[in-house]
Design a protein around this motif. Structure first.
Motif, mmCIF file in Angstrom:
data_model
loop_
_atom_site.group_PDB
_atom_site.id
_atom_site.type_symbol
_atom_site.label_atom_id
_atom_site.label_comp_id
_atom_site.label_asym_id
_atom_site.label_seq_id
_atom_site.Cartn_x
_atom_site.Cartn_y
_atom_site.Cartn_z
ATOM 1 N N GLU A 72 21.921 14.339 2.545
ATOM 2 C CA GLU A 72 21.242 13.721 3.715
ATOM 3 C C GLU A 72 19.894 13.905 3.819
ATOM 4 O O GLU A 72 19.396 14.996 3.672
ATOM 5 C CB GLU A 72 21.991 14.038 5.054
ATOM 6 C CG GLU A 72 23.414 13.246 5.040
ATOM 7 C CD GLU A 72 24.102 13.690 6.647
ATOM 8 O OE1 GLU A 72 23.249 13.661 7.551
ATOM 9 O OE2 GLU A 72 25.308 13.776 6.584
ATOM 10 N N PHE A 73 19.243 12.959 3.918
ATOM 11 C CA PHE A 73 17.608 13.054 3.998
ATOM 12 C C PHE A 73 17.205 12.627 5.386
ATOM 13 O O PHE A 73 17.608 11.486 5.825
ATOM 14 C CB PHE A 73 16.911 12.141 3.158
ATOM 15 C CG PHE A 73 17.308 12.343 1.846
ATOM 16 C CD1 PHE A 73 16.490 13.361 0.945
ATOM 17 C CD2 PHE A 73 18.317 11.845 0.720
ATOM 18 C CE1 PHE A 73 16.779 13.914 -0.274
ATOM 19 C CE2 PHE A 73 18.628 12.261 -0.361
ATOM 20 C CZ PHE A 73 17.985 13.355 -0.980
ATOM 21 N N SER A 74 16.099 13.371 5.844
ATOM 22 C CA SER A 74 15.511 12.909 7.265
ATOM 23 C C SER A 74 14.760 11.783 6.969
ATOM 24 O O SER A 74 14.504 11.035 5.765
ATOM 25 C CB SER A 74 14.506 13.998 7.708
ATOM 26 O OG SER A 74 13.486 14.119 6.782
ATOM 27 N N ASP A 75 14.504 10.947 8.068
ATOM 28 C CA ASP A 75 13.507 9.666 8.058
ATOM 29 C C ASP A 75 12.198 10.313 7.192
ATOM 30 O O ASP A 75 11.763 9.293 6.433
ATOM 31 C CB ASP A 75 12.963 9.279 9.300
ATOM 32 C CG ASP A 75 14.130 8.593 9.879
ATOM 33 O OD1 ASP A 75 15.261 8.175 9.305
ATOM 34 O OD2 ASP A 75 14.255 8.173 11.248
ATOM 35 N N ASP A 76 11.379 11.298 7.495
ATOM 36 C CA ASP A 76 10.237 11.883 6.784
ATOM 37 C C ASP A 76 10.637 12.035 5.405
ATOM 38 O O ASP A 76 9.706 11.400 4.478
ATOM 39 C CB ASP A 76 9.730 12.949 7.388
ATOM 40 C CG ASP A 76 9.030 12.924 8.874
ATOM 41 O OD1 ASP A 76 8.779 11.916 9.221
ATOM 42 O OD2 ASP A 76 8.973 13.942 9.523
ATOM 43 N N GLU A 77 11.659 12.602 5.043
ATOM 44 C CA GLU A 77 11.940 12.840 3.447
ATOM 45 C C GLU A 77 12.092 11.440 2.750
ATOM 46 O O GLU A 77 11.601 11.325 1.585
ATOM 47 C CB GLU A 77 13.082 13.612 3.699
ATOM 48 C CG GLU A 77 13.013 15.033 3.829
ATOM 49 C CD GLU A 77 14.110 15.837 3.872
ATOM 50 O OE1 GLU A 77 14.255 17.060 3.488
ATOM 51 O OE2 GLU A 77 15.403 15.267 4.260
ATOM 52 N N ARG A 78 12.587 10.436 3.447
ATOM 53 C CA ARG A 78 13.088 9.262 2.678
ATOM 54 C C ARG A 78 11.605 8.563 2.815
ATOM 55 O O ARG A 78 11.448 7.859 1.599
ATOM 56 C CB ARG A 78 14.101 8.519 3.527
ATOM 57 C CG ARG A 78 15.325 8.829 3.578
ATOM 58 C CD ARG A 78 16.392 7.532 4.125
ATOM 59 N NE ARG A 78 16.380 7.615 5.610
ATOM 60 C CZ ARG A 78 17.032 8.319 6.243
ATOM 61 N NH1 ARG A 78 17.784 9.039 5.720
ATOM 62 N NH2 ARG A 78 16.924 8.380 7.322
ATOM 63 N N GLU A 79 10.746 8.585 3.554
ATOM 64 C CA GLU A 79 9.529 7.880 3.555
ATOM 65 C C GLU A 79 8.644 8.593 2.557
ATOM 66 O O GLU A 79 7.865 7.890 1.759
ATOM 67 C CB GLU A 79 8.656 7.884 5.111
ATOM 68 C CG GLU A 79 7.446 7.245 5.042
ATOM 69 C CD GLU A 79 7.568 5.906 4.456
ATOM 70 O OE1 GLU A 79 6.816 5.388 3.744
ATOM 71 O OE2 GLU A 79 8.657 5.124 4.882
ATOM 72 N N THR A 80 8.747 9.760 2.225
ATOM 73 C CA THR A 80 7.638 10.726 1.223
ATOM 74 C C THR A 80 8.375 10.187 0.157
ATOM 75 O O THR A 80 7.501 9.895 -0.922
ATOM 76 C CB THR A 80 8.314 12.037 1.450
ATOM 77 O OG1 THR A 80 7.605 12.541 2.681
ATOM 78 C CG2 THR A 80 7.423 12.788 0.359
ATOM 79 N N VAL A 81 9.856 9.988 -0.418
ATOM 80 C CA VAL A 81 10.196 9.462 -1.678
ATOM 81 C C VAL A 81 9.914 8.082 -1.840
ATOM 82 O O VAL A 81 9.215 7.559 -2.930
ATOM 83 C CB VAL A 81 11.814 9.561 -1.663
ATOM 84 C CG1 VAL A 81 12.363 8.911 -2.910
ATOM 85 C CG2 VAL A 81 12.248 11.214 -1.634
ATOM 86 N N ARG A 82 9.865 7.188 -0.742
ATOM 87 C CA ARG A 82 9.369 5.880 -1.001
ATOM 88 C C ARG A 82 7.911 5.781 -1.203
ATOM 89 O O ARG A 82 7.444 4.772 -1.939
ATOM 90 C CB ARG A 82 9.524 4.957 0.319
ATOM 91 C CG ARG A 82 11.106 4.662 0.740
ATOM 92 C CD ARG A 82 11.209 3.819 1.913
ATOM 93 N NE ARG A 82 12.670 3.589 2.199
ATOM 94 C CZ ARG A 82 13.345 4.094 3.117
ATOM 95 N NH1 ARG A 82 12.683 4.983 4.023
ATOM 96 N NH2 ARG A 82 14.492 3.875 3.412
ATOM 97 N N ARG A 83 7.047 6.742 -0.700
ATOM 98 C CA ARG A 83 5.580 6.616 -1.223
ATOM 99 C C ARG A 83 5.307 7.085 -2.461
ATOM 100 O O ARG A 83 4.819 6.573 -3.448
ATOM 101 C CB ARG A 83 4.755 7.547 0.063
ATOM 102 C CG ARG A 83 4.606 7.008 1.201
ATOM 103 C CD ARG A 83 3.508 7.576 1.930
ATOM 104 N NE ARG A 83 3.690 9.167 1.930
ATOM 105 C CZ ARG A 83 4.469 9.932 3.049
ATOM 106 N NH1 ARG A 83 4.900 8.962 4.157
ATOM 107 N NH2 ARG A 83 4.647 10.948 3.230
ATOM 108 N N SER A 84 6.350 7.929 -3.079
ATOM 109 C CA SER A 84 6.349 8.620 -4.409
ATOM 110 C C SER A 84 6.648 7.459 -5.224
ATOM 111 O O SER A 84 5.960 7.253 -6.284
ATOM 112 C CB SER A 84 7.081 9.598 -4.354
ATOM 113 O OG SER A 84 6.379 10.871 -3.739
#
Length: 50
Positions: free
Chosen positions: A5-17
């Motif tokens: 499970e990923f936090s919202d911040d982690e998901r956003e970091t992956v999306r930016r990458s």
């Protein structure tokens, strides 16, 4: 990554990458087609995270 499970911040970091990787791949593809290998300003900003 099963059951991860990923936090919202982690998901956003992956999306930016992912966006950075796509931008770099698009630039490379265009550079191969055109023979122009100068890093444009938009890609440079994307890779710097601005």
């Amino acid at each position: 990554m099963r059951d991860q499970e990923f936090s919202d911040d982690e998901r956003e970091t992956v999306r930016r990458s992912i966006a950075k990787v796509r931008g770099a791949a698009d630039w490379l593809e265009a550079a191969l087609e055109t023979g122009t290998f100068t890093l444009d300003e938009q890609l440079a900003q994307l890779l710097k995270g601005e």
